[in-house]
Design a protein around this motif. Structure first.
Motif, PDB file in Angstrom:
ATOM      1  N   LEU A 130      35.215  40.852  32.665  1.00 48.25           N
ATOM      2  CA  LEU A 130      34.247  41.818  33.179  1.00 48.25           C
ATOM      3  C   LEU A 130      34.947  42.845  34.047  1.00 48.25           C
ATOM      4  CD1 LEU A 130      31.305  39.493  34.230  1.00 48.25           C
ATOM      5  CD2 LEU A 130      31.530  40.791  32.135  1.00 48.25           C
ATOM      6  N   ARG A 131      34.328  43.983  34.157  1.00 49.47           N
ATOM      7  CA  ARG A 131      34.787  45.034  35.049  1.00 49.47           C
ATOM      8  C   ARG A 131      33.811  45.117  36.204  1.00 49.47           C
ATOM      9  NH1 ARG A 131      38.505  44.063  32.178  1.00 49.47           N
ATOM     10  NH2 ARG A 131      39.596  45.555  30.886  1.00 49.47           N
ATOM     11  N   GLY A 132      34.300  45.521  37.346  1.00 47.88           N
ATOM     12  CA  GLY A 132      33.457  45.630  38.519  1.00 47.88           C
ATOM     13  C   GLY A 132      33.512  47.022  39.116  1.00 47.88           C
ATOM     14  N   THR A 133      32.375  47.466  39.638  1.00 43.66           N
ATOM     15  CA  THR A 133      32.289  48.723  40.374  1.00 43.66           C
ATOM     16  C   THR A 133      31.512  48.444  41.648  1.00 43.66           C
ATOM     17  OG1 THR A 133      30.233  49.364  39.285  1.00 43.66           O
ATOM     18  CG2 THR A 133      32.277  50.118  38.264  1.00 43.66           C
ATOM     19  N   GLY A 134      31.460  49.404  42.516  1.00 42.14           N
ATOM     20  CA  GLY A 134      30.647  49.261  43.717  1.00 42.14           C
ATOM     21  C   GLY A 134      29.170  49.185  43.364  1.00 42.14           C
ATOM     22  N   ARG A 159      34.058  35.220  38.129  1.00 41.01           N
ATOM     23  CA  ARG A 159      35.218  34.911  38.980  1.00 41.01           C
ATOM     24  C   ARG A 159      36.438  35.740  38.598  1.00 41.01           C
ATOM     25  NH1 ARG A 159      33.295  29.640  38.611  1.00 41.01           N
ATOM     26  NH2 ARG A 159      34.677  29.183  36.864  1.00 41.01           N
ATOM     27  N   GLY A 160      36.537  36.123  37.335  1.00 38.33           N
ATOM     28  CA  GLY A 160      37.687  36.882  36.860  1.00 38.33           C
ATOM     29  C   GLY A 160      37.445  38.379  36.782  1.00 38.33           C
ATOM     30  N   VAL A 161      36.491  38.896  37.540  1.00 42.04           N
ATOM     31  CA  VAL A 161      36.155  40.318  37.474  1.00 42.04           C
ATOM     32  C   VAL A 161      37.339  41.161  37.945  1.00 42.04           C
ATOM     33  CG1 VAL A 161      35.109  40.472  39.780  1.00 42.04           C
ATOM     34  CG2 VAL A 161      34.353  42.000  37.972  1.00 42.04           C
ATOM     35  N   VAL A 162      37.556  42.278  37.238  1.00 42.85           N
ATOM     36  CA  VAL A 162      38.630  43.217  37.538  1.00 42.85           C
ATOM     37  C   VAL A 162      37.990  44.566  37.832  1.00 42.85           C
ATOM     38  CG1 VAL A 162      40.658  44.379  36.568  1.00 42.85           C
ATOM     39  CG2 VAL A 162      40.176  42.003  35.980  1.00 42.85           C
ATOM     40  N   ARG A 163      38.544  45.277  38.774  1.00 43.62           N
ATOM     41  CA  ARG A 163      38.005  46.597  39.113  1.00 43.62           C
ATOM     42  C   ARG A 163      38.085  47.513  37.890  1.00 43.62           C
ATOM     43  NH1 ARG A 163      36.345  49.549  43.193  1.00 43.62           N
ATOM     44  NH2 ARG A 163      36.917  51.732  43.354  1.00 43.62           N
ATOM     45  N   LEU A 179      29.083  39.317  45.763  1.00 50.17           N
ATOM     46  CA  LEU A 179      30.414  39.882  45.500  1.00 50.17           C
ATOM     47  C   LEU A 179      30.520  41.338  45.921  1.00 50.17           C
ATOM     48  CD1 LEU A 179      30.981  38.484  41.882  1.00 50.17           C
ATOM     49  CD2 LEU A 179      32.124  37.722  43.977  1.00 50.17           C
ATOM     50  N   GLU A 180      29.360  41.970  46.209  1.00 48.23           N
ATOM     51  CA  GLU A 180      29.270  43.402  46.499  1.00 48.23           C
ATOM     52  C   GLU A 180      29.907  44.214  45.378  1.00 48.23           C
ATOM     53  OE1 GLU A 180      30.704  44.291  50.392  1.00 48.23           O
ATOM     54  OE2 GLU A 180      29.241  42.983  51.361  1.00 48.23           O
ATOM     55  N   THR A 181      29.641  43.793  44.152  1.00 52.07           N
ATOM     56  CA  THR A 181      30.208  44.414  42.956  1.00 52.07           C
ATOM     57  C   THR A 181      29.211  44.319  41.814  1.00 52.07           C
ATOM     58  OG1 THR A 181      32.424  43.731  43.616  1.00 52.07           O
ATOM     59  CG2 THR A 181      32.117  44.298  41.316  1.00 52.07           C
ATOM     60  N   ARG A 191      27.851  28.512  33.080  1.00 50.93           N
ATOM     61  CA  ARG A 191      29.278  28.303  33.351  1.00 50.93           C
ATOM     62  C   ARG A 191      30.105  29.469  32.836  1.00 50.93           C
ATOM     63  NH1 ARG A 191      29.537  22.031  31.616  1.00 50.93           N
ATOM     64  NH2 ARG A 191      28.457  21.215  33.433  1.00 50.93           N
ATOM     65  N   ARG A 192      29.750  29.975  31.675  1.00 49.28           N
ATOM     66  CA  ARG A 192      30.477  31.112  31.109  1.00 49.28           C
ATOM     67  C   ARG A 192      30.289  32.350  31.981  1.00 49.28           C
ATOM     68  NH1 ARG A 192      34.461  33.525  28.449  1.00 49.28           N
ATOM     69  NH2 ARG A 192      33.766  35.159  27.046  1.00 49.28           N
ATOM     70  N   TYR A 193      29.061  32.585  32.441  1.00 46.19           N
ATOM     71  CA  TYR A 193      28.817  33.717  33.339  1.00 46.19           C
ATOM     72  C   TYR A 193      29.605  33.552  34.634  1.00 46.19           C
ATOM     73  CZ  TYR A 193      24.966  35.483  30.468  1.00 46.19           C
ATOM     74  OH  TYR A 193      24.215  36.013  29.454  1.00 46.19           O
TER      75      TYR A 193
END
Length: 189
Positions: free
Chosen positions: A161-165, A63-67, A135-137, A56-58
């Motif tokens: 979390l941060r997201g990249t390609g 869900r709240g990932v930011v670029r 998510l393609e991230t 659930r934490r993951y």
């Protein structure tokens, strides 16, 4: 994030397999047959518990990932794996010694439990890889949010979390090493 999860899978698996092999030598209090059956049950239970822990934490973090921004510090896969293993080496050695020591009571069981925990981490990393592909991230925990031992990717210090390609960095979705295609030289077929 999946790299940190996956970093402990291989050492736990191999320490568990070696401890189970060494643990098969003594007869133990229960005998080898009962020890092996108990170990098989512990393998399955350990794998399922580790794979399903903190999902659930993951999910909430994913869900709240930011670029990822220009000033976010993200770490290469090899550096992350090395930091995690270096920071947890004594815990791994103690777990291995406990698994071998338990063989004098219940042969093989402790080693198979350790191997099951490693398998559970691989399953969790594969689950995170499927999330990253959907998510393609690629999901990254900032280095400054992880502690000096490699950190806990879903710990209290990780606020987001941060997201990249998916092509960023040296890790593939799920934390595995990125496979590079063989280069074809001109003029050769």
């Amino acid at each position: 994030m999946a790299v940190v999860v996956r970093a402990g899978a291989a050492p736990l698996w191999w320490f568990g397999v070696v401890a189970a092999g060494v643990g098969a030598v003594p007869e133990g209090l229960t005998g080898r047959r009962i020890g092996a059956l108990a170990g098989a049950a512990l393998f399955v239970v350990g794998a399922v518990v580790v794979a399903s822990a903190r999902r659930r934490r993951y999910d909430a973090l994913a869900r709240g990932v930011v670029r990822a921004g220009r000033h976010d510090v993200l770490q290469d896969r090899a550096v992350t794996v090395r930091a995690w293993r270096r920071g947890h080496r004594w815990w791994l050695v103690l777990a291995w010694a406990a698994a071998i020591g338990s063989a004098f009571a219940v042969p093989v069981a402790g080693g198979l439990l350790l191997a099951g925990c490693g398998t559970g981490l691989w399953w969790k990393a594969a689950w995170l890889g499927r999330r990253e592909r959907a998510l393609e991230t690629l999901l990254w925990a900032r280095v400054d949010r992880l502690d000096r031992r490699g950190g806990r990717p879903a710990g209290k210090a990780v606020k987001g979390l941060r997201g990249t390609g998916v092509a960023a960095g040296d890790a593939a979705p799920g934390g595995a090493r990125r496979r590079t295609a063989a280069l074809v030289r001109p003029g050769r077929t």
